[in-house]
Design a protein around this motif. Structure first.
Motif, PDB file in Angstrom:
ATOM      1  N   VAL A   2      25.964  34.807 -26.433  1.00  0.00           N
ATOM      2  CA  VAL A   2      26.483  35.999 -25.771  1.00  0.00           C
ATOM      3  C   VAL A   2      27.192  35.542 -24.526  1.00  0.00           C
ATOM      4  O   VAL A   2      26.593  34.953 -23.636  1.00  0.00           O
ATOM      5  CB  VAL A   2      25.344  36.958 -25.383  1.00  0.00           C
ATOM      6  CG1 VAL A   2      25.919  38.188 -24.702  1.00  0.00           C
ATOM      7  CG2 VAL A   2      24.569  37.368 -26.623  1.00  0.00           C
ATOM      8  N   SER A   3      28.472  35.746 -24.423  1.00  0.00           N
ATOM      9  CA  SER A   3      29.226  35.351 -23.241  1.00  0.00           C
ATOM     10  C   SER A   3      29.994  36.546 -22.728  1.00  0.00           C
ATOM     11  O   SER A   3      30.222  37.520 -23.437  1.00  0.00           O
ATOM     12  CB  SER A   3      30.187  34.202 -23.554  1.00  0.00           C
ATOM     13  OG  SER A   3      31.097  34.599 -24.567  1.00  0.00           O
ATOM     14  N   THR A  51      28.520  25.323 -16.888  1.00  0.00           N
ATOM     15  CA  THR A  51      28.675  26.333 -17.931  1.00  0.00           C
ATOM     16  C   THR A  51      28.339  25.761 -19.307  1.00  0.00           C
ATOM     17  O   THR A  51      27.754  26.445 -20.155  1.00  0.00           O
ATOM     18  CB  THR A  51      30.105  26.899 -17.924  1.00  0.00           C
ATOM     19  OG1 THR A  51      30.376  27.459 -16.633  1.00  0.00           O
ATOM     20  CG2 THR A  51      30.265  27.985 -18.971  1.00  0.00           C
ATOM     21  N   THR A  52      28.692  24.503 -19.529  1.00  0.00           N
ATOM     22  CA  THR A  52      28.368  23.846 -20.804  1.00  0.00           C
ATOM     23  C   THR A  52      26.860  23.798 -21.006  1.00  0.00           C
ATOM     24  O   THR A  52      26.347  24.081 -22.101  1.00  0.00           O
ATOM     25  CB  THR A  52      28.944  22.412 -20.829  1.00  0.00           C
ATOM     26  OG1 THR A  52      30.358  22.471 -20.624  1.00  0.00           O
ATOM     27  CG2 THR A  52      28.651  21.749 -22.162  1.00  0.00           C
ATOM     28  N   ILE A  53      26.131  23.460 -19.956  1.00  0.00           N
ATOM     29  CA  ILE A  53      24.669  23.407 -20.033  1.00  0.00           C
ATOM     30  C   ILE A  53      24.092  24.800 -20.232  1.00  0.00           C
ATOM     31  O   ILE A  53      23.181  25.003 -21.043  1.00  0.00           O
ATOM     32  CB  ILE A  53      24.095  22.752 -18.755  1.00  0.00           C
ATOM     33  CG1 ILE A  53      24.472  21.266 -18.714  1.00  0.00           C
ATOM     34  CG2 ILE A  53      22.582  22.932 -18.691  1.00  0.00           C
ATOM     35  CD1 ILE A  53      24.147  20.589 -17.402  1.00  0.00           C
ATOM     36  N   LEU A  67      22.100  36.361 -21.833  1.00  0.00           N
ATOM     37  CA  LEU A  67      23.491  36.657 -21.490  1.00  0.00           C
ATOM     38  C   LEU A  67      23.984  35.612 -20.505  1.00  0.00           C
ATOM     39  O   LEU A  67      23.365  35.378 -19.469  1.00  0.00           O
ATOM     40  CB  LEU A  67      23.601  38.046 -20.863  1.00  0.00           C
ATOM     41  CG  LEU A  67      24.980  38.449 -20.311  1.00  0.00           C
ATOM     42  CD1 LEU A  67      25.988  38.572 -21.453  1.00  0.00           C
ATOM     43  CD2 LEU A  67      24.877  39.754 -19.536  1.00  0.00           C
ATOM     44  N   GLY A  68      25.111  34.962 -20.808  1.00  0.00           N
ATOM     45  CA  GLY A  68      25.702  33.979 -19.911  1.00  0.00           C
ATOM     46  C   GLY A  68      26.813  34.598 -19.094  1.00  0.00           C
ATOM     47  O   GLY A  68      27.708  35.255 -19.630  1.00  0.00           O
ATOM     48  N   ILE A 117      19.231  36.274 -18.069  1.00  0.00           N
ATOM     49  CA  ILE A 117      20.585  36.147 -17.549  1.00  0.00           C
ATOM     50  C   ILE A 117      20.753  34.737 -17.011  1.00  0.00           C
ATOM     51  O   ILE A 117      19.984  34.287 -16.159  1.00  0.00           O
ATOM     52  CB  ILE A 117      20.862  37.157 -16.403  1.00  0.00           C
ATOM     53  CG1 ILE A 117      20.474  38.571 -16.813  1.00  0.00           C
ATOM     54  CG2 ILE A 117      22.313  37.070 -15.962  1.00  0.00           C
ATOM     55  CD1 ILE A 117      21.270  39.140 -17.964  1.00  0.00           C
ATOM     56  N   LEU A 118      21.751  34.006 -17.525  1.00  0.00           N
ATOM     57  CA  LEU A 118      22.067  32.674 -17.020  1.00  0.00           C
ATOM     58  C   LEU A 118      23.416  32.726 -16.313  1.00  0.00           C
ATOM     59  O   LEU A 118      24.445  32.950 -16.942  1.00  0.00           O
ATOM     60  CB  LEU A 118      22.105  31.647 -18.152  1.00  0.00           C
ATOM     61  CG  LEU A 118      20.793  31.370 -18.892  1.00  0.00           C
ATOM     62  CD1 LEU A 118      20.980  30.234 -19.883  1.00  0.00           C
ATOM     63  CD2 LEU A 118      19.678  31.036 -17.924  1.00  0.00           C
TER      64      LEU A 118
END
Length: 247
Positions: A2-3, A51-53, A67-68, A117-118
């Motif tokens: 989820v982005s 963001t990759t991590i 959710l990123g 939430i990340l």
């Protein structure tokens, strides 16, 4: 995964502290339960791979529950243009940006059913960190701990990003020019003593102290509790460390 790529209206008036202090309420919407909500901030130098991590951690979590949010989407175009030209935001501009970013995160939380939430962002300056932590006091932080040299190398390797790395400061340019002149003098006159320039320059320099406005966009030391994500570790390993924060 989820982005979030599209920025919604960031000005909805929901009490951030009330939400993240887990105060119960009687809203009848279908958004995330306050009791279950967790927020983790993955931060570090530009080019560290935050963001990759975060995306890899979301994949490990199964996607639908997390959710990123990459706060780069909140950076206005004029600020991106300035970054590209080596012009960094002032303290006032950063504070306004962080207010907008917190409203953005708030709005996305209010619309999602995800329980995790990340957030990924550099949070280079102390004032940016303070602003976000004030708005989200229960957030947990994970630092992608890379050296400046490692981050600069990754910045050079990526394409299409507005941030292309910090340009050399005037002092660094002056030192490089001085070194160049010394080498030329040494080639022309090997007997000439030219070893004192940097030491003399350091003595003559007027030390104005720390730059509180941080106009050179230097990554500030982290003084609050956080989890270390080693810059030399694999994406898989660091993604698991982020997941472990939530357990």
């Amino acid at each position: 995964i989820v982005s979030e790529q599209r920025r919604s209206n960031p000005y909805r008036t929901i009490d951030l502290r009330r939400r993240f202090n887990m105060v119960s309420h009687n809203d009848d919407d279908e958004t995330t339960s306050l009791e279950d909500l967790q927020l983790v901030v993955v931060f570090g130098r530009p080019g560290a791979g935050k963001t990759t991590i975060a995306d890899a951690a979301i994949e490990k979590l199964g996607g639908s529950s997390a959710l990123g949010l990459d706060l780069d989407v909140c950076i206005p175009q004029w600020m991106k243009d300035n970054f590209s030209n080596g012009i960094y935001p002032t303290l006032e501009q950063r504070q306004e940006f962080m207010k907008d970013s917190c409203r953005y995160v708030q709005d996305q939380i209010n619309q999602t059913t995800c329980t995790i939430i990340l957030v990924s962002f550099s949070f280079v300056n102390v004032d940016l960190r303070q602003g976000f932590r004030k708005a989200f006091p229960n957030s947990k932080w994970a630092l992608v701990d890379t050296t400046e040299e490692e981050a600069e190398l990754r910045i050079q390797q990526r394409k299409g990003h507005f941030y292309t790395g910090a340009p050399k400061s005037e002092e660094e340019e002056e030192e490089e020019e001085e070194d160049k002149q010394q080498k030329q003098q040494a080639e022309e006159d090997p007997q000439q003593d030219s070893t004192s320039s940097k030491a003399d320059k350091a003595e003559d320099k007027d030390d104005d102290g720390d730059d509180n406005d941080n106009s050179e966009w230097l990554f500030a030391p982290v003084t609050f509790e956080h989890t270390i994500l080693p810059g030399t570790a694999s994406i898989e390993e660091n993604a698991q460390r982020v997941v472990d924060i939530l357990v």
